[in-house]
Write a protein that holds these residues in place. Structure first.
Motif, PDB file in Angstrom:
ATOM      1  N   TYR A  72       0.863  -1.167   0.000  1.00  0.00           N
ATOM      2  CA  TYR A  72       0.000   0.000   0.000  1.00  0.00           C
ATOM      3  C   TYR A  72       0.906   1.224   0.000  1.00  0.00           C
ATOM      4  O   TYR A  72       1.902   1.260   0.734  1.00  0.00           O
ATOM      5  CB  TYR A  72      -0.862   0.057   1.259  1.00  0.00           C
ATOM      6  N   GLY A  82      -2.964   2.949   4.761  1.00  0.00           N
ATOM      7  CA  GLY A  82      -2.291   1.783   4.189  1.00  0.00           C
ATOM      8  C   GLY A  82      -1.360   1.126   5.181  1.00  0.00           C
ATOM      9  O   GLY A  82      -1.331  -0.110   5.303  1.00  0.00           O
ATOM     10  N   ASP A  85      -3.492  -0.841   7.781  1.00  0.00           N
ATOM     11  CA  ASP A  85      -4.018  -2.123   7.314  1.00  0.00           C
ATOM     12  C   ASP A  85      -2.913  -3.157   7.189  1.00  0.00           C
ATOM     13  O   ASP A  85      -3.084  -4.321   7.571  1.00  0.00           O
ATOM     14  CB  ASP A  85      -4.733  -1.953   5.973  1.00  0.00           C
ATOM     15  N   GLY A 102       3.103  -1.326   4.156  1.00  0.00           N
ATOM     16  CA  GLY A 102       2.581   0.016   3.940  1.00  0.00           C
ATOM     17  C   GLY A 102       3.716   1.006   3.766  1.00  0.00           C
ATOM     18  O   GLY A 102       4.672   1.001   4.539  1.00  0.00           O
ATOM     19  N   ILE A 143      -2.884   4.829  -3.056  1.00  0.00           N
ATOM     20  CA  ILE A 143      -4.079   5.411  -2.439  1.00  0.00           C
ATOM     21  C   ILE A 143      -3.970   6.928  -2.474  1.00  0.00           C
ATOM     22  O   ILE A 143      -3.020   7.504  -1.940  1.00  0.00           O
ATOM     23  CB  ILE A 143      -4.221   4.940  -0.976  1.00  0.00           C
ATOM     24  N   THR A 206     -12.028   4.607   2.450  1.00  0.00           N
ATOM     25  CA  THR A 206     -10.748   3.979   2.097  1.00  0.00           C
ATOM     26  C   THR A 206     -10.404   2.880   3.090  1.00  0.00           C
ATOM     27  O   THR A 206      -9.972   1.789   2.703  1.00  0.00           O
ATOM     28  CB  THR A 206      -9.624   5.030   2.056  1.00  0.00           C
ATOM     29  N   LYS A 207     -10.588   3.141   4.384  1.00  0.00           N
ATOM     30  CA  LYS A 207     -10.355   2.105   5.390  1.00  0.00           C
ATOM     31  C   LYS A 207     -11.243   0.898   5.143  1.00  0.00           C
ATOM     32  O   LYS A 207     -10.803  -0.253   5.237  1.00  0.00           O
ATOM     33  CB  LYS A 207     -10.614   2.663   6.800  1.00  0.00           C
ATOM     34  N   LEU A 210      -9.804  -1.065   2.170  1.00  0.00           N
ATOM     35  CA  LEU A 210      -8.591  -1.809   2.512  1.00  0.00           C
ATOM     36  C   LEU A 210      -8.922  -3.019   3.372  1.00  0.00           C
ATOM     37  O   LEU A 210      -8.309  -4.086   3.223  1.00  0.00           O
ATOM     38  CB  LEU A 210      -7.596  -0.890   3.226  1.00  0.00           C
ATOM     39  N   SER A 214      -7.631  -6.716   2.049  1.00  0.00           N
ATOM     40  CA  SER A 214      -6.719  -7.591   2.786  1.00  0.00           C
ATOM     41  C   SER A 214      -7.431  -8.827   3.318  1.00  0.00           C
ATOM     42  O   SER A 214      -6.910  -9.947   3.221  1.00  0.00           O
ATOM     43  CB  SER A 214      -6.040  -6.829   3.925  1.00  0.00           C
TER      44      SER A 214
END
Length: 307
Positions: A72, A82, A85, A102, A143, A206-207, A210, A214
């Motif tokens: 990420y 990123g 996660d 990340g 991202i 976005t969270k 992700l 994942s």
């Protein structure tokens, strides 16, 4: 940095939200209600990107089966999400730390101190790709809420040049910021209640995306049995308790029996379950799992078919 600022006012993430024109006049309760109403749009945005998210899961899982890694990459809030996660994959799925990584513009220091100015340097994004020796089996997910971050695009283009797959996640429509990558996920939540503050709805969606990526990838890789995290890393008291509860529930054992089974399996829940259900020794069960790329259900099915 360009000599004069680029006008990004046309971007969806930069526009003013008509619903919050009187934001500074709202009571605390009215403010909470407005945020809650606007956050409902994250669910629709995920639904609108469902096919692209599913395609990305397939691409990443296929790449990992070939020895690839997931990266990420972003700046500011996007980069922090990123990193978050990626950091949660080892304890949840017992993955090696380098499998999901990340990268944030500015490095570790940018996690706690704003370094947003670094997002304007495309060459830094390209350099970090070379620094991580990204290769043809890796996947880089860039991202950028507004879709224009030079650091992210520099990295994605460099990744493609090295043969890796590149996926863009943005919160603006394709017609505002066209892109040509291996995956293109657009999470359209609309303007923020605080104009341009993409740590709000854009950050939330976005969270969510992700989490989907994942977790979906790990399901495809056999890290889950039913809805249990059977590859959980038993690294503290809480996670040992979770492992014992998983074994107790799935294998119908009391806590003492589950704890003893966990100890015999070297704290590996998946191995413990296969040992219990098959009667195999730890080395035999481990070899069976390895033969099926760690998929517990496939291993069990192969044993049943051979009976």
């Amino acid at each position: 940095m360009p000599d004069s600022p680029i006008d990004r006012g046309h971007l969806l993430t930069e526009q003013a939200n008509p619903a919050s024109q009187n934001l500074d006049q709202l009571s605390p309760l009215e403010f909470v209600d407005l945020v809650n109403a606007e956050d409902q749009k994250t669910l629709s945005a995920i639904a609108g990107a469902r096919e692209d998210l599913a395609a990305a899961i397939t691409l990443i899982a296929d790449s990992m089966r070939l020895g690839g890694r997931l990266f990420y990459l972003g700046a500011g809030t996007s980069g922090r999400l990123g990193v978050l996660d990626a950091s949660e994959c080892p304890p949840t799925f017992c993955t090696p730390p380098d499998l999901v990584q990340g990268i944030i513009a500015g490095g570790a220091g940018a996690l706690i101190r704003s370094s947003e100015g670094l997002e304007d340097i495309a060459e830094d994004g390209a350099a970090i790709i070379h620094e991580h020796h990204i290769h043809e089996h890796d996947v880089v997910v860039g991202i950028t809420a507004g879709g224009t971050t030079p650091y992210v695009h520099g990295a994605l283009k460099a990744a493609q040049q090295r043969g890796a797959a590149a996926i863009l996640i943005a919160c603006v429509p394709c017609e505002q910021v066209p892109a040509n990558y291996d995956g293109d996920i657009r999470l359209l939540v609309g303007p923020e209640i605080l104009a341009g503050s993409t740590r709000l709805k854009a950050g939330t969606v976005t969270k969510m995306a992700l989490n989907i990526l994942s977790t979906g990838v790990m399901v495809q890789l056999g890290k889950v049995y039913g809805n249990r995290m059977v590859d959980v890393a038993v690294t503290n008291t809480k996670l040992r308790d979770r492992a014992i509860r998983i074994l107790s529930d799935l294998a119908d054992l009391d806590r003492d029996q589950a704890a003893a089974l966990l100890d015999r399996s070297d704290q590996r829940v998946k191995l413990a379950l296969l040992m219990h259900w098959s009667g195999l020794s730890a080395p035999e069960a481990d070899a069976c799992l390895q033969a099926h790329q760690g998929h517990l259900r496939q291993a069990l099915q192969s044993l049943k078919s051979s009976d």
